[in-house]
Design an enzyme around this catalytic site. Structure first.
Site, mmCIF file in Angstrom:
data_model
loop_
_atom_site.group_PDB
_atom_site.id
_atom_site.type_symbol
_atom_site.label_atom_id
_atom_site.label_comp_id
_atom_site.label_asym_id
_atom_site.label_seq_id
_atom_site.Cartn_x
_atom_site.Cartn_y
_atom_site.Cartn_z
ATOM 1 N N HIS A 38 3.099 -9.061 3.056
ATOM 2 C CA HIS A 38 2.579 -8.619 4.346
ATOM 3 C C HIS A 38 2.565 -7.105 4.434
ATOM 4 C CE1 HIS A 38 2.291 -11.945 7.504
ATOM 5 N NE2 HIS A 38 2.390 -12.565 6.343
ATOM 6 N N GLU A 106 -4.969 -12.659 6.738
ATOM 7 C CA GLU A 106 -4.921 -12.619 8.192
ATOM 8 C C GLU A 106 -5.356 -11.233 8.664
ATOM 9 O OE1 GLU A 106 -1.756 -12.947 6.584
ATOM 10 O OE2 GLU A 106 -1.824 -15.122 6.387
#
Length: 319
Positions: A38, A106
């Protein structure tokens, strides 16, 4: 037989903590490691986002367990040629015990350079081309690629493993699970949904490995575990496509204000009930996953690793 691994959360823990957890996981009898990739945590409350490739390098020096990224997005924020180099180096560092897990990403992580966030079909098209680029570079020769989404000119990786890096593809719905079966060496999921595993296998995955990740909150009581999980990981209970489309941790904080404690109790095994933990992980094995990874949400890693070493993992292996 299903194998059980530990899920290292780059959203919640810093690099030193992740390395320590990996050591402890191996000592407790876990067989593999998953590590998230991430740029942002889902929520500010989670509080971390170390660069995964630095952490993987450190892990390669302290554990002999296989390591998979869960998952890297090789399409927008990082060009697939750079992901190819990072994965090849990781495979060399781990002496072939590395799996590159990839997915379509995402907006939370991929919007940070100001790029447009494409719709699902385009993101899957980009992922398909990115995997093609990565595999070409892992072949060790000079690569020239001019595709719809990516260009590579006279590129060659000089540090490559003896065997190609396996590339597993994530799929949280039928469309992505189908693509995983078509282009992946394996499948990554997060739901104990047997139909998704079967979709992957029917689309071409066959007997290739299927991995899944889940989370629990080992704590002194059920209420304590629910409180911790509700504070740190309410985003896991969000419905639909919100996880793919919300761009900022603050947006997730706003959305998760609608997630109540009952939803958390239904999502995670919370507290010290061994049977509940066994049941949650067993549901993934029963859905057809070959590898199941579990993350400890709460701070009590001493009791978590002791319980899993002495009770949970032996019970799962005895099934």
């Amino acid at each position: 037989m299903t194998s059980y691994g530990y899920f290292l959360s780059c959203e919640q823990y810093g690099p030193h903590e992740l390395v320590d957890q990996a050591r402890r996981a191996e000592a407790a009898g876990f067989e593999r490691l998953w590590i998230s990739d991430h740029f942002h945590p889902w929520l500010d409350e989670q509080g971390q986002s170390p660069f995964v490739w630095s952490v993987v390098g450190a892990l390669s020096q302290v554990t002999t367990l296989p390591i998979s990224t869960a998952v890297t997005c090789p399409t927008i924020r990082v060009h697939p040629a750079i992901v190819a180099q990072a994965a090849a180096t990781a495979a060399v560092q781990t002496e072939g015990r590395f799996v590159l897990g990839v997915g379509s990403g995402e907006a939370l992580n991929e919007h940070v350079l100001g790029d447009r966030w494409p719709p699902v079909a385009e993101r899957l098209e980009m992922l398909t081309e990115a995997v093609e680029v990565i595999r070409a570079l892992h072949g060790g020769g000079v690569v020239n690629h001019r595709g719809r989404h990516y260009r590579v000119e006279d590129a060659r990786l000089y540090t490559v493993p003896e065997q190609p890096v396996p590339i597993y593809v994530s799929g949280f719905g039928p469309q992505a699970a189908t693509l995983a079966g078509q282009i992946g060496d394996g499948y990554c999921g997060v739901s104990p949904d047997a139909s998704l595993v079967q979709t992957f296998r029917d689309a071409g995955g066959g007997a290739a490995p299927a991995q899944a990740g889940t989370k629990v909150c080992w704590a002194g009581s059920v209420d304590e575990g629910i409180d911790i999980a509700h504070r740190l990981w309410p985003n896991d209970a969000l419905p639909g496509q919100l996880a793919q489309t919300l761009p900022r941790p603050q947006d997730f904080a706003d959305a998760t204000g609608l997630v109540d404690r009952d939803a958390i109790a239904a999502t995670f095994s919370c507290g010290p009930d061994v049977d509940a933990h066994v049941g949650q992980l067993a549901s993934y094995a029963d859905a057809g996953y070959d590898e199941v990874y579990v993350q400890q949400i709460g701070p009590d890693h001493d009791d978590f690793f002791a319980a899993y070493r002495n009770e949970v993992l032996p019970a799962l292996r005895a099934r």
